[in-house]
Scaffold this motif. Sequence first.
Motif, PDB file in Angstrom:
ATOM      1  N   PRO A  53      54.588  37.502  38.549  1.00 53.65           N
ATOM      2  CA  PRO A  53      53.215  38.779  38.642  1.00 53.65           C
ATOM      3  C   PRO A  53      53.186  39.274  39.863  1.00 53.65           C
ATOM      4  N   ALA A  54      52.426  40.075  39.622  1.00 50.47           N
ATOM      5  CA  ALA A  54      52.732  41.471  40.702  1.00 50.47           C
ATOM      6  C   ALA A  54      51.194  41.097  40.909  1.00 50.47           C
ATOM      7  N   ILE A  55      49.823  39.973  40.764  1.00 48.64           N
ATOM      8  CA  ILE A  55      48.729  39.957  40.988  1.00 48.64           C
ATOM      9  C   ILE A  55      48.528  38.468  41.293  1.00 48.64           C
ATOM     10  N   GLU A  56      47.565  37.867  42.295  1.00 49.09           N
ATOM     11  CA  GLU A  56      47.635  35.945  41.615  1.00 49.09           C
ATOM     12  C   GLU A  56      46.277  36.149  42.102  1.00 49.09           C
ATOM     13  N   SER A  57      45.239  35.604  41.797  1.00 53.98           N
ATOM     14  CA  SER A  57      44.066  34.942  42.442  1.00 53.98           C
ATOM     15  C   SER A  57      43.767  34.278  41.815  1.00 53.98           C
ATOM     16  N   ASN A  58      42.234  33.530  42.701  1.00 51.91           N
ATOM     17  CA  ASN A  58      42.095  32.405  41.842  1.00 51.91           C
ATOM     18  C   ASN A  58      40.837  32.456  41.313  1.00 51.91           C
ATOM     19  N   SER A  59      40.462  33.535  41.030  1.00 52.29           N
ATOM     20  CA  SER A  59      38.940  34.316  40.894  1.00 52.29           C
ATOM     21  C   SER A  59      39.216  35.143  39.101  1.00 52.29           C
ATOM     22  N   PHE A  60      38.395  34.075  38.143  1.00 52.32           N
ATOM     23  CA  PHE A  60      39.235  34.713  36.612  1.00 52.32           C
ATOM     24  C   PHE A  60      38.143  35.968  36.392  1.00 52.32           C
ATOM     25  N   ASP A  61      37.047  36.304  37.090  1.00 54.48           N
ATOM     26  CA  ASP A  61      36.544  37.881  37.414  1.00 54.48           C
ATOM     27  C   ASP A  61      37.213  38.524  37.939  1.00 54.48           C
ATOM     28  N   PHE A  62      38.383  38.384  38.838  1.00 55.17           N
ATOM     29  CA  PHE A  62      38.747  39.750  38.905  1.00 55.17           C
ATOM     30  C   PHE A  62      39.649  40.084  37.946  1.00 55.17           C
ATOM     31  N   LEU A  63      40.754  38.746  38.093  1.00 59.48           N
ATOM     32  CA  LEU A  63      41.570  38.977  36.865  1.00 59.48           C
ATOM     33  C   LEU A  63      41.026  39.559  35.433  1.00 59.48           C
ATOM     34  N   ARG A  64      39.887  38.914  34.886  1.00 54.30           N
ATOM     35  CA  ARG A  64      39.518  40.158  33.891  1.00 54.30           C
ATOM     36  C   ARG A  64      39.376  41.787  34.221  1.00 54.30           C
ATOM     37  N   GLY A  65      39.128  41.502  34.979  1.00 51.12           N
ATOM     38  CA  GLY A  65      38.341  43.152  35.880  1.00 51.12           C
ATOM     39  C   GLY A  65      39.469  43.727  35.712  1.00 51.12           C
ATOM     40  N   TYR A  66      40.844  43.306  36.689  1.00 47.68           N
ATOM     41  CA  TYR A  66      41.802  43.999  36.616  1.00 47.68           C
ATOM     42  C   TYR A  66      42.454  44.875  35.653  1.00 47.68           C
TER      43      TYR A  66
END
Length: 300
Positions: A219-232
């Motif tokens: 992964p280049a980026i990891e997050s526990n927020s689906f809103d963030f993942l989708r926004g990226y």
Amino acid sequence: MNHLRFLHYLDEVARVGSIRQAAERLHVAPSAVNRRIQDLEDELGTPIFERLPRGMRLTAAGELFVGYIRNRAADLAQVRSKIEDLQGLRRGTVKIVVSQAVASVFLPKHIAHFRSLHPMVDFQVQVGGHRQALNALRTFETELALVFNLAPENDIQAMSEHEQQLCVMMHKDHPLAVKPGKIRLRDCAEYPLVLPSGEMAGRQLLNDYLVRRSLKLRPAIESNSFDFLRGYLYHEQALSFQIAIGVMTDGGQLVSREIEDSGFPKGKLVLASLRGRQLPVIVYAFAEYISQVFANGEPS
């Protein structure tokens, strides 16, 4: 039933570990909360709490008494629900903890439909992971949990389950978006990946499969927020993963594709409650409604 309100004071202190914080949440004076605790300790003849420099901690006797309080509150809610059901009111409150994946689209849609049938029903919805869901069920903070890949537990009852596949998500302008059909994981390795954090069930499903293969997805980026993942996905030609029920296309700006790899596992969305707990009538009705939605195959 003022005595029940006073018992609730004790329960709230047990939850937050502080008389001051409990009083703020209950909108009463800290002295009133402390006085009720002292009255109960005098009546029981034993301390309910240990007074520590950083807060309050239940004694062994306190653990037993708080369990009694929570069971009594749950029984009272059940009796009230039955009385209301006899009167044809069909009112009450449904408390549920859910995974992020169902919080944006699936659950709002079906709560709204359920309330169109039962407009006097209120909902309290929390978004959380497995640990939070199990703790909320066991402490009677919630009645239902709707989470992805909930592991079996002796004291937790699965009321219904629905199979879910993991999908690849991307922006509509992504090179893979123009290719029809399913996508191989090997193709995903050529692009930046923004993945759910390791504790999230969808990521665990992906990791479990990759362990058995010679393929690595870094992964280049990891997050526990689906809103963030989708926004990226709007800002780089990146890929992410989401279970099917949680896919949001944002009006056609995002697209999803199924995974082609042979043997890629599917997970389960689980509706669960505390085993042996009698649910209020309206809560059971909502659980039955969600189970029927699953049976009809709507979440795809």
